[in-house]
Enzyme design. Sequence first.
Site, mmCIF file in Angstrom:
data_model
loop_
_atom_site.group_PDB
_atom_site.id
_atom_site.type_symbol
_atom_site.label_atom_id
_atom_site.label_comp_id
_atom_site.label_asym_id
_atom_site.label_seq_id
_atom_site.Cartn_x
_atom_site.Cartn_y
_atom_site.Cartn_z
ATOM 1 N N CYS A 1 0.765 0.308 12.548
ATOM 2 C CA CYS A 1 1.953 0.817 12.022
ATOM 3 C C CYS A 1 2.499 2.134 12.614
ATOM 4 O O CYS A 1 3.550 2.425 12.685
ATOM 5 C CB CYS A 1 1.780 1.312 10.616
ATOM 6 N N GLY B 1 0.845 -0.971 -0.122
ATOM 7 C CA GLY B 1 0.119 -0.011 0.022
ATOM 8 C C GLY B 1 0.882 1.206 -0.058
ATOM 9 O O GLY B 1 0.646 2.064 -0.691
ATOM 10 N N THR B 2 1.993 1.260 0.769
ATOM 11 C CA THR B 2 2.606 2.486 0.862
ATOM 12 C C THR B 2 3.421 2.876 -0.329
ATOM 13 O O THR B 2 3.228 3.979 -0.889
ATOM 14 C CB THR B 2 3.953 2.241 1.784
ATOM 15 N N ASN C 1 -8.313 3.256 8.574
ATOM 16 C CA ASN C 1 -7.701 2.225 9.109
ATOM 17 C C ASN C 1 -8.107 1.825 10.707
ATOM 18 O O ASN C 1 -8.340 0.816 10.985
ATOM 19 C CB ASN C 1 -6.266 2.088 9.130
ATOM 20 N N GLN D 1 -7.501 -0.456 3.491
ATOM 21 C CA GLN D 1 -8.234 -0.958 4.437
ATOM 22 C C GLN D 1 -9.565 -1.617 3.909
ATOM 23 O O GLN D 1 -10.147 -2.468 4.215
ATOM 24 C CB GLN D 1 -8.651 -0.053 5.587
ATOM 25 N N HIS E 1 -1.663 -7.752 2.037
ATOM 26 C CA HIS E 1 -1.988 -8.706 3.365
ATOM 27 C C HIS E 1 -3.003 -8.146 4.145
ATOM 28 O O HIS E 1 -3.470 -8.576 5.254
ATOM 29 C CB HIS E 1 -0.413 -8.216 4.325
HETATM 30 N N1 PLP Z 1 -2.990 3.028 3.801
HETATM 31 C C1 PLP Z 1 -3.742 2.514 4.706
HETATM 32 C C2 PLP Z 1 -5.096 2.867 4.993
HETATM 33 C C3 PLP Z 1 -3.419 1.560 5.703
HETATM 34 O O1 PLP Z 1 -3.856 1.055 6.518
HETATM 35 C C4 PLP Z 1 -2.037 0.913 5.262
HETATM 36 C C5 PLP Z 1 -1.372 0.094 6.376
HETATM 37 O O2 PLP Z 1 -1.959 -0.317 7.477
HETATM 38 C C6 PLP Z 1 -1.504 1.490 4.206
HETATM 39 C C7 PLP Z 1 -1.829 2.495 3.397
HETATM 40 C C8 PLP Z 1 0.008 0.890 4.110
HETATM 41 O O3 PLP Z 1 -0.034 -0.131 3.568
HETATM 42 P P1 PLP Z 1 1.126 -1.430 3.458
HETATM 43 O O4 PLP Z 1 1.447 -1.566 4.821
HETATM 44 O O5 PLP Z 1 0.987 -2.488 2.437
HETATM 45 O O6 PLP Z 1 2.529 -0.588 3.008
#
Ligand code: PLP
Length: 362
Positions: free
Chosen positions: A318, A68-69, A149, A177, A199
């Site tokens: 996170c 996601g990031t 989230n 999410q 994931h």
């Molecule tokens: N965006 C949202 C809304 C998230 O909840 C998260 C992770 O919790 C991310 C982005 C980041 O995703 P990733 O952990 O796959 O990098």
Amino acid sequence: MIYLDHNATTRLKPEALEAMSAARVKGRNPMSLHRPGRRARVQLDEAREALRRLCNAPKADVIFTSGGTESDHIALRGLAHARRRAHGATKVILTEVEHPAIKCAAETLAEDGFEVITLDAPSGRIDPKDFESIVDSDVAVVAVMLAHNTTGIVQPVTEICNLANSHGVPVHVDAVQAAGKTTIEFYQLGATSLAVSAHKFGGPRGVGALIIQKCVDLVPIWSGGGQEEGKRSGSHANALIAGMAAAADATIFDQDAMAAKRDVFEAGLIAETGAQILGAEHPRLPNTCAAIIGGIDGRAFVKAMDEKYIAVSAGAACHAASGGMGPAGQIRFSLGQQNTEKELSEALKITVEVVSNLRKER
Ligand code: PLP
């Protein structure tokens, strides 16, 4: 252990594990011209179809990423630079409730000379009228998350996209999410691009995707071997991608049943502890219950629950590890398909005990 932290991450689905083992054995570099390479390329294309199915985006492009990031960074920064190059647009709009992935991508854009405007969401949900008053054709890109989230609050994404699109402004939607927990209708949302992460829906960690409308200009945030049509260079993680695709196809959307389980749990929580539920007045993800329980410190609660073999979270995982969390006392219970009613009533019983003990200790 009763696991109630599915917004942090989910258990790998058996279908995903099986697909990953198969891909690992057969996997070769899909960029190679020989037969093993071509076979790997077919698998990648099948995986793209699975992601399109997950997001109801049959004609969109799918760019594989590490999660996601990365999807958020590729989209926000890539779309902003492309629109500045083409139209001279200089502003970026995001909401105050965005994930740090988006906030940090926007900070990078600020360093690159963009003016970053953050839209308030006092009750956790933005008001499209506030957005309407600031959007114009000088905006290079807008970022809005589909579901939060911590609270699970669903943002008015369709309204935001309609308003932005009327000025020709692209919208990136962080659906990390939402994917796997609620149905995503890419075209109905009107999004330009949409980020998902495996994931969060039973796939492996370290892989994700960016769903993006065809023919949209995107300036790559790095360059290299030119994979993914140059938009995301770097060799493909075939096995992880296969696992993500299998998890996408194995996703079950029984949202009513999930919401019913959550609502029973939540009603008990309110009755027994006086908890205040965050975002209850808004549309929410069916699996998420975020609460403030008077007199309770979130971290102390998570520790005490852990000692009783129940996994919950104080805000987002996170941020928790780095000490940054939501308001003191904020607690998140996020359910998964496999949580039974029996588990939830056990979790409620223990929550009530833990709250009572922590209150006595004050
Ligand atoms: N965006 C949202 C809304 C998230 O909840 C998260 C992770 O919790 C991310 C982005 C980041 O995703 P990733 O952990 O796959 O990098």
